[in-house]
Design an enzyme around this catalytic site. Structure first.
Site, PDB file in Angstrom:
ATOM      1  N   HIS A  90     -19.813  -4.314 -47.849  1.00 16.00           N
ATOM      2  CA  HIS A  90     -21.238  -4.462 -47.543  1.00 16.00           C
ATOM      3  C   HIS A  90     -21.489  -4.205 -46.054  1.00 16.00           C
ATOM      4  O   HIS A  90     -20.579  -3.813 -45.323  1.00 16.00           O
ATOM      5  CB  HIS A  90     -21.751  -5.836 -47.992  1.00 16.00           C
ATOM      6  N   SER A  91     -22.704  -4.443 -45.612  1.00 17.27           N
ATOM      7  CA  SER A  91     -23.133  -4.001 -44.284  1.00 17.27           C
ATOM      8  C   SER A  91     -22.293  -4.527 -43.122  1.00 17.27           C
ATOM      9  O   SER A  91     -21.959  -3.770 -42.219  1.00 17.27           O
ATOM     10  CB  SER A  91     -24.601  -4.321 -44.056  1.00 17.27           C
TER      11      SER A  91
END
Length: 87
Positions: free
Chosen positions: A15-16
């Protein structure tokens, strides 16, 4: 060309936040670095959009590649970013 196979250990995938850490580390490398799945065209590891577009999930295997002096050390360093299960 140096190559490492890594497994995404993060519970929520790439994820980010871990992707941003990975891209930052890859951008510091003085060479081209790519990341991707085995059957797909790899993306530039220095591109946050490219890395996020992989949508890599927990347990997926990815391939890191780099070419040039120090490629093995760069890939070894980048591979360690995938070992944290909660990152």
């Amino acid at each position: 060309m140096a190559e490492r196979h890594v497994r995404v250990e993060s519970l929520v995938g790439l994820h980010s936040r871990p992707a941003a850490e990975f891209v930052k580390a890859a951008a510091a490398a003085p060479m081209e670095v790519t990341i991707g799945r085995f059957a797909e065209v790899p993306v530039n590891a220095k591109s946050i959009l490219g890395v996020l577009a992989l949508d890599a999930r927990q347990g997926e295997q990815l391939r890191l590649c780099a070419e040039g002096d120090g490629a093995d050390e760069v890939l070894e360093s980048l591979a360690t970013l995938f070992t944290e299960p909660n990152a």
